[in-house]
Each structure stands twice: as C-alpha cells, then as structure tokens.
Design a protein around this motif. Structure first.
Motif, PDB file in Angstrom:
ATOM      1  N   GLN A  15       0.835  -1.183   0.000  1.00 41.39           N
ATOM      2  CA  GLN A  15       0.000   0.000   0.000  1.00 41.39           C
ATOM      3  C   GLN A  15       0.875   1.240   0.000  1.00 41.39           C
ATOM      4  O   GLN A  15       1.982   1.201   0.499  1.00 41.39           O
ATOM      5  CB  GLN A  15      -0.854   0.005   1.263  1.00 41.39           C
ATOM      6  N   ARG A  16       0.365   2.303  -0.554  1.00 39.31           N
ATOM      7  CA  ARG A  16       1.096   3.571  -0.560  1.00 39.31           C
ATOM      8  C   ARG A  16       0.496   4.492   0.475  1.00 39.31           C
ATOM      9  O   ARG A  16      -0.678   4.448   0.734  1.00 39.31           O
ATOM     10  CB  ARG A  16       0.952   4.274  -1.916  1.00 39.31           C
ATOM     11  N   GLY A  17       1.343   5.401   0.935  1.00 36.87           N
ATOM     12  CA  GLY A  17       0.851   6.485   1.777  1.00 36.87           C
ATOM     13  C   GLY A  17       0.533   6.020   3.176  1.00 36.87           C
ATOM     14  O   GLY A  17       0.733   4.884   3.549  1.00 36.87           O
ATOM     15  N   GLY A  18      -0.024   6.936   3.941  1.00 35.49           N
ATOM     16  CA  GLY A  18      -0.410   6.626   5.297  1.00 35.49           C
ATOM     17  C   GLY A  18      -1.781   7.192   5.558  1.00 35.49           C
ATOM     18  O   GLY A  18      -2.166   8.199   5.003  1.00 35.49           O
ATOM     19  N   ILE A  50      14.089  -3.507  -3.501  1.00 35.41           N
ATOM     20  CA  ILE A  50      13.413  -2.294  -3.018  1.00 35.41           C
ATOM     21  C   ILE A  50      14.004  -1.075  -3.708  1.00 35.41           C
ATOM     22  O   ILE A  50      13.278  -0.216  -4.230  1.00 35.41           O
ATOM     23  CB  ILE A  50      13.541  -2.176  -1.484  1.00 35.41           C
ATOM     24  N   ARG A  51      15.326  -0.991  -3.715  1.00 35.02           N
ATOM     25  CA  ARG A  51      16.028   0.150  -4.318  1.00 35.02           C
ATOM     26  C   ARG A  51      15.738   0.261  -5.819  1.00 35.02           C
ATOM     27  O   ARG A  51      15.526   1.356  -6.334  1.00 35.02           O
ATOM     28  CB  ARG A  51      17.524   0.012  -4.074  1.00 35.02           C
ATOM     29  N   GLU A  52      15.719  -0.858  -6.511  1.00 33.02           N
ATOM     30  CA  GLU A  52      15.484  -0.860  -7.962  1.00 33.02           C
ATOM     31  C   GLU A  52      14.064  -0.388  -8.293  1.00 33.02           C
ATOM     32  O   GLU A  52      13.865   0.391  -9.221  1.00 33.02           O
ATOM     33  CB  GLU A  52      15.734  -2.255  -8.546  1.00 33.02           C
ATOM     34  N   ILE A  53      13.085  -0.852  -7.543  1.00 32.39           N
ATOM     35  CA  ILE A  53      11.702  -0.413  -7.772  1.00 32.39           C
ATOM     36  C   ILE A  53      11.582   1.074  -7.479  1.00 32.39           C
ATOM     37  O   ILE A  53      10.956   1.827  -8.232  1.00 32.39           O
ATOM     38  CB  ILE A  53      10.712  -1.243  -6.933  1.00 32.39           C
ATOM     39  N   THR A  57      10.630   4.074 -10.309  1.00 30.80           N
ATOM     40  CA  THR A  57       9.455   4.938 -10.150  1.00 30.80           C
ATOM     41  C   THR A  57       9.851   6.374  -9.799  1.00 30.80           C
ATOM     42  O   THR A  57       9.000   7.170  -9.434  1.00 30.80           O
ATOM     43  CB  THR A  57       8.507   4.408  -9.054  1.00 30.80           C
ATOM     44  N   GLY A  58      11.124   6.695  -9.895  1.00 25.49           N
ATOM     45  CA  GLY A  58      11.565   8.046  -9.570  1.00 25.49           C
ATOM     46  C   GLY A  58      11.320   8.408  -8.117  1.00 25.49           C
ATOM     47  O   GLY A  58      11.118   9.571  -7.785  1.00 25.49           O
ATOM     48  N   GLY A  59      11.308   7.403  -7.247  1.00 25.58           N
ATOM     49  CA  GLY A  59      11.081   7.651  -5.822  1.00 25.58           C
ATOM     50  C   GLY A  59       9.613   7.681  -5.432  1.00 25.58           C
ATOM     51  O   GLY A  59       9.286   7.877  -4.275  1.00 25.58           O
ATOM     52  N   ALA A  60       8.714   7.468  -6.390  1.00 20.82           N
ATOM     53  CA  ALA A  60       7.278   7.529  -6.091  1.00 20.82           C
ATOM     54  C   ALA A  60       6.810   6.324  -5.278  1.00 20.82           C
ATOM     55  O   ALA A  60       5.814   6.398  -4.572  1.00 20.82           O
ATOM     56  CB  ALA A  60       6.474   7.615  -7.390  1.00 20.82           C
ATOM     57  N   TYR A  61       7.525   5.210  -5.356  1.00 20.07           N
ATOM     58  CA  TYR A  61       7.099   3.996  -4.672  1.00 20.07           C
ATOM     59  C   TYR A  61       8.313   3.174  -4.268  1.00 20.07           C
ATOM     60  O   TYR A  61       9.197   2.932  -5.087  1.00 20.07           O
ATOM     61  CB  TYR A  61       6.200   3.173  -5.600  1.00 20.07           C
ATOM     62  N   ALA A 118       7.263   2.669 -15.039  1.00 18.10           N
ATOM     63  CA  ALA A 118       7.841   3.795 -15.784  1.00 18.10           C
ATOM     64  C   ALA A 118       6.913   4.999 -15.749  1.00 18.10           C
ATOM     65  O   ALA A 118       7.372   6.140 -15.593  1.00 18.10           O
ATOM     66  CB  ALA A 118       8.123   3.378 -17.225  1.00 18.10           C
ATOM     67  N   GLU A 119       5.616   4.769 -15.869  1.00 18.08           N
ATOM     68  CA  GLU A 119       4.656   5.884 -15.839  1.00 18.08           C
ATOM     69  C   GLU A 119       4.627   6.541 -14.461  1.00 18.08           C
ATOM     70  O   GLU A 119       4.516   7.760 -14.357  1.00 18.08           O
ATOM     71  CB  GLU A 119       3.260   5.403 -16.236  1.00 18.08           C
ATOM     72  N   MET A 120       4.746   5.736 -13.402  1.00 21.98           N
ATOM     73  CA  MET A 120       4.813   6.314 -12.057  1.00 21.98           C
ATOM     74  C   MET A 120       6.020   7.239 -11.953  1.00 21.98           C
ATOM     75  O   MET A 120       5.930   8.328 -11.389  1.00 21.98           O
ATOM     76  CB  MET A 120       4.903   5.217 -10.994  1.00 21.98           C
ATOM     77  N   GLY A 121       7.149   6.810 -12.503  1.00 25.34           N
ATOM     78  CA  GLY A 121       8.353   7.636 -12.486  1.00 25.34           C
ATOM     79  C   GLY A 121       8.177   8.897 -13.304  1.00 25.34           C
ATOM     80  O   GLY A 121       8.580   9.985 -12.880  1.00 25.34           O
ATOM     81  N   ALA A 122       7.551   8.771 -14.484  1.00 20.20           N
ATOM     82  CA  ALA A 122       7.330   9.941 -15.346  1.00 20.20           C
ATOM     83  C   ALA A 122       6.366  10.919 -14.686  1.00 20.20           C
ATOM     84  O   ALA A 122       6.576  12.139 -14.722  1.00 20.20           O
ATOM     85  CB  ALA A 122       6.797   9.501 -16.706  1.00 20.20           C
ATOM     86  N   MET A 123       5.311  10.389 -14.051  1.00 23.03           N
ATOM     87  CA  MET A 123       4.356  11.269 -13.381  1.00 23.03           C
ATOM     88  C   MET A 123       5.024  11.988 -12.216  1.00 23.03           C
ATOM     89  O   MET A 123       4.814  13.176 -12.011  1.00 23.03           O
ATOM     90  CB  MET A 123       3.147  10.481 -12.896  1.00 23.03           C
TER      91      MET A 123
END
Length: 175
Positions: A15-18, A50-53, A57-61, A118-123
C-alpha cells in the motif's frame, strides 16, 4: 489486515501512503511478477529489489521490507527463484528455469507492469516541481482558513470557485 498490506485476495501486496486514501500499487500476483522479472535481469537480494523499484518509479514507490521478504519466500517456495551462495547475511536470489517459463507465459502482463512503473516515475518527474507544490499548499491553507470563518456566504464561495476556475484555465493554456 485490509488497508495495511498483507494477505489479500491475491497474496502479499503493498500500500502507498499513510492514513486515508491508501491504495494498492500492486496486488500480490503483480508484485511477484515484478520481483521475478527484476531477479531475471540479475541475481538480487531484498534491499536491491526495493532500491530498484524505487529508482524505476523516480522515488514515487518503494515497497517495504515487510512486503518484499515474504514475497521472496513465496517465490522460493513456488520454485521460481533459488537462493545463491553469497557473502554476508544477505540472501541473494536468482531465477530458476521454472521462473523463466512463468515469466515467458506472462510476458504481456509483465510488460504492462513495467510500463506502470515507468509511468509512475514519469508522473513523479512531472509533478516534482517544488514551487508548484509550495503554491498548491499555500492555496490549500488560504482556502481552509478563509472558508472556516463563520460568515461565509454563497457569493463568496462562488467568487472563490470562479478564481480557481480562472487559474485552472490559464494553466491549461500555458505553452
């Protein structure tokens, strides 16, 4: 354990966020495919995954260790990955023939999952502008303070809405 990650319909997910608004980034089956694909590229340990994902995602996830390690255990139990001998305490995993076959059978789904990463990273890159985030936070604060006043009438609400609509239209027209 709904809403906190953990076993769901499809197994382990993340899950993302809190707090409010949490959403699954991947269901358990999707996360297994992502990890399997990354391991197929090169042997990896949990922290590498973990680091690769996070990087893709550009740090988004960044999935938590509490999701990654049980998923790796499951992949190993399914015979899709094996632990390699490695230096130190970190377990290094490599893909098995069965894992390669599984990836090949699910190629389209795997491609779609990596397109999502990739889209998460671009966004994230598109929305990372600090001045815009600051201005949005400022607008939110002003609106909360102004609209919390006891004497807010409908005309004021319409004026505020018109200003926000005007700003949105101007932003849409920017070149």
């Amino acid at each position: 354990m709904h809403g906190q990650g953990g076993w769901g319909r499809h197994g382990w997910g993340e899950q993302r966020g809190g707090g409010r608004g949490r959403r699954r980034v991947f269901d358990g089956g999707e996360l297994r495919l992502v990890l399997l694909k990354l391991i197929s590229e090169q042997p990896r340990h949990g922290y590498d995954l973990i680091r690769e994902i996070e990087e893709r995602t550009g740090g988004a996830y960044a999935p938590s260790p509490g999701v990654i390690y049980p998923t790796l255990t499951l992949l190993e139990d399914m015979g899709l990955i094996d632990e390699e001998k490695s230096e130190g305490a970190k377990k290094l995993f490599s893909i098995t023939k069965a894992g390669e076959d599984h990836l090949n059978e699910r190629r389209e789904e795997v491609d779609a999952l990596f397109a999502r990463l990739a889209e998460m990273g671009a966004m994230r890159a598109r929305t990372e502008a600090a001045p815009v985030r600051r201005a949005m936070g400022n607008l939110k604060s002003v609106l909360q303070n102004r609209l919390a006043e006891e004497e807010v009438d409908i005309d004021l609400l319409h004026q505020v809405a018109a200003l926000i609509d005007e700003a949105a239209q101007k932003i849409e027209r920017l070149k």
